[in-house]
Design a protein around this motif. Structure first.
Motif, short mmCIF file in Angstrom:
data_model
loop_
_atom_site.label_atom_id
_atom_site.label_comp_id
_atom_site.label_asym_id
_atom_site.label_seq_id
_atom_site.Cartn_x
_atom_site.Cartn_y
_atom_site.Cartn_z
N MET A 1 -14.88 -0.57 4.25
CA MET A 1 -13.93 -0.06 5.23
C MET A 1 -12.64 -0.86 5.14
N ALA A 2 -11.52 -0.16 5.01
CA ALA A 2 -10.22 -0.81 4.96
C ALA A 2 -10.00 -1.62 6.22
N ARG A 3 -9.36 -2.74 6.05
CA ARG A 3 -9.11 -3.63 7.19
C ARG A 3 -7.61 -3.68 7.45
N LEU A 4 -7.24 -3.47 8.71
CA LEU A 4 -5.85 -3.38 9.12
C LEU A 4 -5.56 -4.47 10.13
N LEU A 5 -4.39 -5.10 10.00
CA LEU A 5 -3.98 -6.12 10.96
C LEU A 5 -2.46 -6.21 10.97
N VAL A 6 -1.92 -6.81 11.99
CA VAL A 6 -0.50 -7.10 12.09
C VAL A 6 -0.40 -8.60 12.20
N ARG A 7 0.33 -9.20 11.22
CA ARG A 7 0.41 -10.66 11.22
C ARG A 7 1.71 -11.13 10.61
N PRO A 8 2.21 -12.28 11.09
CA PRO A 8 3.38 -12.89 10.44
C PRO A 8 2.92 -13.64 9.19
N GLY A 9 3.90 -14.09 8.41
CA GLY A 9 3.59 -14.91 7.24
C GLY A 9 3.35 -14.14 5.97
N VAL A 10 3.52 -12.82 6.00
CA VAL A 10 3.30 -12.02 4.79
C VAL A 10 4.54 -12.04 3.90
N ASP A 11 5.72 -11.92 4.50
CA ASP A 11 6.97 -11.92 3.75
C ASP A 11 7.49 -13.35 3.65
N PRO A 12 7.49 -13.93 2.44
CA PRO A 12 7.94 -15.33 2.32
C PRO A 12 9.41 -15.53 2.70
N ASP A 13 10.22 -14.46 2.64
CA ASP A 13 11.62 -14.58 3.03
C ASP A 13 11.81 -14.58 4.54
N GLU A 14 10.85 -13.98 5.26
CA GLU A 14 10.90 -13.93 6.72
C GLU A 14 9.49 -14.19 7.26
N PRO A 15 8.99 -15.41 7.12
CA PRO A 15 7.60 -15.69 7.48
C PRO A 15 7.27 -15.51 8.96
N GLU A 16 8.28 -15.50 9.82
CA GLU A 16 8.02 -15.35 11.25
C GLU A 16 7.88 -13.88 11.67
N VAL A 17 8.28 -12.95 10.81
CA VAL A 17 8.25 -11.53 11.14
C VAL A 17 6.86 -10.96 10.91
N PRO A 18 6.26 -10.32 11.92
CA PRO A 18 4.95 -9.71 11.71
C PRO A 18 5.06 -8.47 10.82
N VAL A 19 4.02 -8.27 10.01
CA VAL A 19 3.99 -7.15 9.07
C VAL A 19 2.67 -6.42 9.23
N VAL A 20 2.73 -5.09 9.22
CA VAL A 20 1.50 -4.30 9.21
C VAL A 20 0.87 -4.52 7.83
N THR A 21 -0.38 -4.96 7.84
CA THR A 21 -1.06 -5.36 6.61
C THR A 21 -2.39 -4.64 6.49
N LEU A 22 -2.61 -4.06 5.34
CA LEU A 22 -3.83 -3.32 5.05
C LEU A 22 -4.52 -4.00 3.88
N VAL A 23 -5.81 -4.25 4.02
CA VAL A 23 -6.59 -4.85 2.93
C VAL A 23 -7.62 -3.82 2.49
N VAL A 24 -7.54 -3.44 1.19
CA VAL A 24 -8.44 -2.44 0.64
C VAL A 24 -9.32 -3.07 -0.42
N ASP A 25 -10.52 -2.56 -0.53
CA ASP A 25 -11.49 -3.04 -1.52
C ASP A 25 -11.35 -2.20 -2.79
N PRO A 26 -10.98 -2.80 -3.92
CA PRO A 26 -10.82 -2.01 -5.15
C PRO A 26 -12.14 -1.43 -5.66
N ASP A 27 -13.26 -1.88 -5.11
CA ASP A 27 -14.57 -1.34 -5.47
C ASP A 27 -15.21 -0.61 -4.30
#
Length: 151
Positions: A1-27
């Motif tokens: 099951m794909a995992r969804l979260l909103v978290r800061p630290g994803v964009d190294p240029d703007e580490p304080e900005v939260p980003v919608v992040t999806l983690v998918v399993d390639p298998d």
């Protein structure tokens, strides 16, 4: 099951900005495998793989504190990564030509979500890796899916 979260630290240029992040399993299930394979079709730039919005996009829907993210991709782009679009009978309400390949949802802080840019960062990882760990790693380039451009 794909995992969804909103978290800061994803964009190294703007580490304080939260980003919608999806983690998918390639298998994982077909939708996750399809989204993971899109990275092979994307263009590289700025430490990420970018899918052109003319090939696919992400749709966000916030209802109270529930965020739903849906990934829509045109059959041509799916074919470029050897994914059969007919395996995904659902269609985008925005453009019925695009197949809905994946949906994920999670609880979010609406105030934090309001600060996110209009994109989703997609990382690939198996279920053995925690989503926060994957997004914070910095070694993996995400696939960046933007919102569908206005016509």
């Amino acid at each position: 099951m794909a995992r969804l979260l909103v978290r800061p630290g994803v964009d190294p240029d703007e580490p304080e900005v939260p980003v919608v992040t999806l983690v998918v399993d390639p298998d994982g299930p077909p939708g996750e495998r399809a989204v993971a394979r899109l990275g092979d079709y994307c263009y590289e730039g700025d430490g990420a793989f970018h899918l052109l919005p003319t090939d696919g996009w992400v749709e966000h829907a916030l209802d109270g504190d529930r965020l739903e993210v849906a990934v829509a991709v045109y059959p041509f782009a799916l074919g470029q990564v050897d994914v059969d679009a007919s395996a995904f009978p659902g269609r985008s309400a925005v453009d019925p030509e695009a197949a809905m390949v994946l949906r994920a949802e999670c609880a979010v802080d609406p105030e934090q979500y309001a600060l996110t840019p209009p994109l989703t960062a997609v990382f690939t990882a198996g279920p053995d890796r925690a989503p926060d760990e994957v997004a914070a790693d910095g070694d993996d380039w995400p696939i960046v899916l933007g919102l569908r451009p206005e016509r």
